[in-house]
Design a protein around this motif. Structure first.
Motif, mmCIF file in Angstrom:
data_model
loop_
_atom_site.group_PDB
_atom_site.id
_atom_site.type_symbol
_atom_site.label_atom_id
_atom_site.label_comp_id
_atom_site.label_asym_id
_atom_site.label_seq_id
_atom_site.Cartn_x
_atom_site.Cartn_y
_atom_site.Cartn_z
ATOM 1 N N GLY A 241 0.827 -1.207 0.000
ATOM 2 C CA GLY A 241 0.000 0.000 0.000
ATOM 3 C C GLY A 241 0.859 1.253 0.000
ATOM 4 O O GLY A 241 0.582 2.218 -0.710
ATOM 5 N N PHE A 242 1.940 1.197 0.759
ATOM 6 C CA PHE A 242 2.845 2.346 0.871
ATOM 7 C C PHE A 242 3.437 2.732 -0.489
ATOM 8 O O PHE A 242 3.564 3.912 -0.811
ATOM 9 C CB PHE A 242 3.952 2.004 1.878
ATOM 10 C CG PHE A 242 5.039 3.028 1.997
ATOM 11 C CD1 PHE A 242 4.800 4.256 2.607
ATOM 12 C CD2 PHE A 242 6.312 2.761 1.505
ATOM 13 C CE1 PHE A 242 5.809 5.198 2.721
ATOM 14 C CE2 PHE A 242 7.324 3.694 1.622
ATOM 15 C CZ PHE A 242 7.075 4.918 2.231
ATOM 16 N N VAL A 243 3.795 1.736 -1.276
ATOM 17 C CA VAL A 243 4.415 2.028 -2.576
ATOM 18 C C VAL A 243 3.421 1.961 -3.735
ATOM 19 O O VAL A 243 3.798 2.168 -4.892
ATOM 20 C CB VAL A 243 5.608 1.084 -2.884
ATOM 21 C CG1 VAL A 243 6.727 1.314 -1.893
ATOM 22 C CG2 VAL A 243 5.192 -0.373 -2.878
ATOM 23 N N ASN A 244 2.155 1.706 -3.413
ATOM 24 C CA ASN A 244 1.163 1.436 -4.460
ATOM 25 C C ASN A 244 1.099 2.496 -5.560
ATOM 26 O O ASN A 244 1.087 2.183 -6.744
ATOM 27 C CB ASN A 244 -0.212 1.263 -3.813
ATOM 28 C CG ASN A 244 -1.253 0.864 -4.824
ATOM 29 O OD1 ASN A 244 -1.002 0.016 -5.666
ATOM 30 N ND2 ASN A 244 -2.404 1.501 -4.766
ATOM 31 N N ASP A 245 1.092 3.766 -5.166
ATOM 32 C CA ASP A 245 0.960 4.810 -6.195
ATOM 33 C C ASP A 245 2.148 4.827 -7.149
ATOM 34 O O ASP A 245 2.019 5.199 -8.308
ATOM 35 C CB ASP A 245 0.745 6.187 -5.555
ATOM 36 C CG ASP A 245 1.790 6.522 -4.511
ATOM 37 O OD1 ASP A 245 2.427 5.589 -3.971
ATOM 38 O OD2 ASP A 245 1.982 7.714 -4.227
ATOM 39 N N LEU A 246 3.319 4.398 -6.670
ATOM 40 C CA LEU A 246 4.484 4.355 -7.567
ATOM 41 C C LEU A 246 4.482 3.084 -8.418
ATOM 42 O O LEU A 246 4.838 3.113 -9.594
ATOM 43 C CB LEU A 246 5.787 4.432 -6.769
ATOM 44 C CG LEU A 246 5.979 5.678 -5.902
ATOM 45 C CD1 LEU A 246 7.420 5.771 -5.427
ATOM 46 C CD2 LEU A 246 5.627 6.942 -6.670
ATOM 47 N N VAL A 247 4.074 1.981 -7.804
ATOM 48 C CA VAL A 247 4.051 0.712 -8.538
ATOM 49 C C VAL A 247 3.135 0.802 -9.759
ATOM 50 O O VAL A 247 3.403 0.212 -10.807
ATOM 51 C CB VAL A 247 3.617 -0.447 -7.602
ATOM 52 C CG1 VAL A 247 3.375 -1.728 -8.377
ATOM 53 C CG2 VAL A 247 4.670 -0.682 -6.528
ATOM 54 N N GLN A 248 2.070 1.607 -9.620
ATOM 55 C CA GLN A 248 1.139 1.804 -10.741
ATOM 56 C C GLN A 248 1.844 2.327 -11.995
ATOM 57 O O GLN A 248 1.346 2.174 -13.085
ATOM 58 C CB GLN A 248 0.077 2.852 -10.355
ATOM 59 C CG GLN A 248 -0.673 2.557 -9.087
ATOM 60 C CD GLN A 248 -1.897 1.703 -9.323
ATOM 61 O OE1 GLN A 248 -2.496 1.783 -10.381
ATOM 62 N NE2 GLN A 248 -2.242 0.871 -8.365
ATOM 63 N N GLN A 249 2.989 2.988 -11.781
ATOM 64 C CA GLN A 249 3.690 3.576 -12.931
ATOM 65 C C GLN A 249 4.542 2.556 -13.672
ATOM 66 O O GLN A 249 5.049 2.839 -14.748
ATOM 67 C CB GLN A 249 4.580 4.727 -12.464
ATOM 68 C CG GLN A 249 3.782 5.788 -11.732
ATOM 69 C CD GLN A 249 4.489 7.121 -11.730
ATOM 70 O OE1 GLN A 249 5.227 7.456 -12.649
ATOM 71 N NE2 GLN A 249 4.256 7.900 -10.691
ATOM 72 N N PHE A 250 4.750 1.389 -13.059
ATOM 73 C CA PHE A 250 5.512 0.351 -13.736
ATOM 74 C C PHE A 250 4.605 -0.381 -14.717
ATOM 75 O O PHE A 250 3.410 -0.469 -14.499
ATOM 76 C CB PHE A 250 6.045 -0.670 -12.720
ATOM 77 C CG PHE A 250 7.197 -0.173 -11.903
ATOM 78 C CD1 PHE A 250 6.986 0.732 -10.875
ATOM 79 C CD2 PHE A 250 8.483 -0.600 -12.150
ATOM 80 C CE1 PHE A 250 8.040 1.193 -10.118
ATOM 81 C CE2 PHE A 250 9.545 -0.139 -11.396
ATOM 82 C CZ PHE A 250 9.325 0.756 -10.384
#
Lengths: 261, 470
Positions: free
Chosen positions: B440-449
């Motif tokens: 959840g913490f990194v979710n917004d960044l993972v979406q960019q992969f």
């Protein structure tokens, strides 16, 4: 002791403490499946603590007594194991989980109940989720919001009831579900809870105010004081407590009621 | 080896942790002297200018001190005399997987590279120790004039483009490790995308270290011409060894007017690897360079992808995720050099420290006095899992002049025991609850992969978290 102990949530002479401080001092209570019980009591009576202890919160130590779920002791089990056995706690203060959407959270919780290697069917899941959301008047855009993050008091409580509806527990403890709700939110949440009532679930409603019990009408009302149930009655007891306060019941039934802060 | 008979078990734990015995046809031996550099130049058939470039890099490497006055003392554990600087079975990369020798091919098959290539890539280069074993680009992409070859091939076959930019974005003397790379570089990609060509699917390079006591020094140069667009992805793994392994790459990007480059890294080094990488891009007028960087594993990673915004309206972006596991140190960040008006940079960094893991954010943002209309946004968030986990933030922001705007936000958070209890009450195990919170913490960044990488990333995070609780 109830004759239905094999299909009830049963608390037997439970003593528990936090650190050296005793909180529960011999509490006994039996919630048969199909019934709704309410616990009322002053602030500091140990009501919320009871909910956390049943759910297995690591801060508390059970010193004696037992908690039985359908006849089996759940003490010593991890909180998640108790949950998967069918115990649900609707939190007074639900936690925020940033970045984890409600849809993914509930999905992970349901997935955790499946045997290893079995996958939750996504289309079935969403169909069920949307149906439950509609029933609870939860807007569809809720699914993509992070769990409890930036929620109003009413949204948090509705989210708790939504989770309860999806996880279909056999016993649910609702801890001060009315706190922080205005009357409209209270009606919506109560309607949600009432919709889930039935022969397959036992509920324990913890509340400070009688108000909630106008909407969720209990089969039995228990008064808690100083870590014990000191008196039980039917729904009229709640009205009497509302009208007359707790002092009379503590004086009449409590061991040290007059000393209560 | 027994790993071959039970691959599934091994793969489940950690995809990259396996190794096959190899015979190397070319081996520069242990240690680094001028003779080592001559050996490498001879084997690779370097033109004279490259040999001279290597020697100059070597000289600078010897001159430059270890940057321990600001960086970790752990760098002193690298024993340069014990490292092997060049190992290969052959210098010519194959164009089809059938031609790749079986003992190398099985490694990449096990890592799933040929399968990914078929599914969603425009081209693949697969480097095994010092040299690419395989390099191929889909015919349709090649027909558009896109060049995608190894660095050795690039400098020989396309000297007119290669020489113009090689070592210009990152001079060999930029730092001690860029100097070392300049001395002994081998492998890496050379890419040229002609004006206006928008490469639809990503090109991918995969860097695999197989040998013990080895140093991998790939060198990548990417030039995307006016109005063209490219996404490049790289993945890296190595098996676990008792001794330290060194990975020290240099990556130079050039985005010409209006061009867009997106460079994605997902690395999962084993915990014995020193990963000391210099990455920088130049963005010309209205061009965009975006680094998406995910660092998992390694003993020590030092990496600060940078963008020099050289032309008006250029944009630079660094999005990074770092996960420092027990005993690991992720020292990462970004450098944004504004060198023209109306340039915009954005840095979003999220780090997770587990156990004794340590994550450090270093950011440098430079906007000189004479510029107008420049903007920078920096956000760095750290998540600490255990009480002995550590995070440090060193932002260095120098913004001068009027009409330039800078915004910096930093946060440190922990997953509270109440959050874990809440999730456990819904039926999730403690480890699953931790994983969910971290994801959840990194979710917004993972979406960019890209999808394939975000799934892989989630799996890697879950694996790391599994070992961290209980």
């Amino acid at each position: 002791m109830s004759a239905h102990s094999s299909s009830s949530l049963s608390i037997r002479d439970l003593h528990a403490s936090i650190g050296d401080k005793p909180i529960l001092k011999g509490l006994t209570l039996d919630i048969p499946k199909g019934e709704v019980h309410a616990i009322m009591g002053k602030n500091g009576a140990g009501k919320s603590t009871l909910a956390k202890i049943m759910a297995g919160h690591p801060d508390y130590t059970v010193t004696s007594g037992d908690v039985l779920l359908d006849g089996e002791s759940i003490l010593g089990l991890e909180p998640d194991v108790r949950a998967r056995l069918g115990l649900f706690l609707a939190f007074q203060y639900p936690m925020e989980i940033p970045g984890v959407t409600i849809a993914n959270f509930i999905r992970a919780a349901l997935q955790a109940r499946l045997p290893e290697g079995e996958e939750l069917e996504a289309t079935d899941y969403y169909a069920k989720l949307y149906a439950k959301m509609d029933a609870l008047s939860v807007p569809r855009n809720f699914t993509s919001r992070s769990v409890n993050e930036g929620f109003s008091g009413g949204e948090k409580k509705r989210c708790e009831i939504l989770q309860m509806a999806m996880l279909e527990p056999s016993y649910a403890v609702l801890d001060e579900t009315d706190s922080g709700l205005d009357i409209d939110a209270l009606k919506i949440v109560s309607a949600g809870v009432n919709a889930l009532r039935g022969p397959n679930i036992g509920m324990l409603v913890i509340t400070h105010y009688q108000r909630l019990l106008d909407y969720i009408v209990p089969d039995k009302v228990h008064v808690m004081s100083e870590g014990r149930i000191i008196h039980s009655g039917d729904k009229d007891l709640a009205l009497k407590l509302e009208a007359q306060g707790y002092d009379w019941v503590e004086k009449e039934f409590g061991e040290s009621g007059t000393k209560a802060a | 080896m027994s790993t071959e008979t039970k691959p599934d078990i091994d793969i489940d734990r950690s995809v990259g942790d396996f190794r096959y015995e190899m015979d190397y046809a070319f081996d520069a031996g242990v240690g680094l002297t001028e003779a080592t550099i001559d050996y490498i130049s001879d084997v690779k058939g370097d033109p004279d200018w490259v040999r001279a470039f290597r020697k100059e890099g070597y000289r600078k490497f010897l001159e430059k001190p270890m940057p321990t006055h600001w960086a970790t003392k752990d760098l002193e554990s690298i024993v340069f005399e014990n490292i092997r600087y060049y190992l290969s079975q052959g210098q010519i990369p194959k164009r089809t997987w059938d031609e790749v020798p079986d003992d190398i091919k099985r490694t990449f098959e096990r890592l799933g590279i040929p399968e990914q290539e078929r599914k969603f890539l425009s081209g693949v280069e697969a480097q095994f120790d010092s040299e690419a074993a395989y390099s191929n680009i889909k015919a349709a992409v090649g027909e558009q004039g896109v060049i995608f070859v190894g660095s050795s091939e690039g400098l020989k076959e396309h000297p007119e483009i290669f020489k113009k930019w090689f070592g210009k974005v990152i001079p060999s003397g930029d730092n001690k490790f860029s100097a070392l790379n300049s001395a002994v570089f081998s492998g890496g990609s050379f890419i040229y995308v002609p004006p206006g060509v928008k490469v639809k699917h990503p090109l991918q390079a995969y860097f695999r270290i197989n040998a013990q006591n080895f140093g991998q020094f790939e060198r990548t140069l990417i030039i995307v011409d006016e109005g063209a667009e490219l996404t490049y992805m790289e993945g890296c793994t190595a098996p676990k060894f008792e001794t330290a392994t060194l990975h020290s790459a240099v990556v130079e990007l050039v985005a010409m007017k209006g061009a867009k480059i997106q460079y994605i890294t997902v690395q999962n080094w084993s915990s014995n690897v020193f990963n000391l990488v210099t990455k920088r891009g130049i963005a010309h007028e209205d061009a965009e360079v975006k680094w998406i960087d995910c660092n998992i594993g390694s003993r020590l990673t030092m990496k600060y992808p940078g963008v020099v915004m050289k032309g008006k309206g250029a944009r630079g972006e660094v999005v990074s995720i770092a996960l420092a596991g027990d005993g690991q140190h992720q020292d990462t960040g970004a450098k944004m050099i504004h060198a023209a008006d109306n340039t915009t940079s954005n840095i979003i960094s999220k780090s997770i420290s587990l156990g004794t893991g340590r994550s450090t954010y270093r950011g440098m943002v430079h906007v000189p006095k004479h510029l107008k209309g420049c903007k920078n946004n920096t956000e760095c968030d750290a998540l600490l899992i255990n009480t002995n986990s550590r995070t440090d933030t060193y932002p260095a922001i120098s913004v001068r002049g009027q009409g330039n705007a800078v915004q910096h936000e930093a946060s440190v958070s922990q997953i509270s025991s109440e959050q874990i209890f809440y999730m456990q009450q819904r039926g999730l195990s403690e480890a699953a609850a931790m994983s969910l919170a971290v994801n959840g913490f990194v979710n917004d960044l993972v979406q960019q992969f890209p999808m394939e990488y975000s799934v892989e990333l989630k799996r890697l995070i879950d694996l790391e978290m599994e070992g961290s609780v209980g």
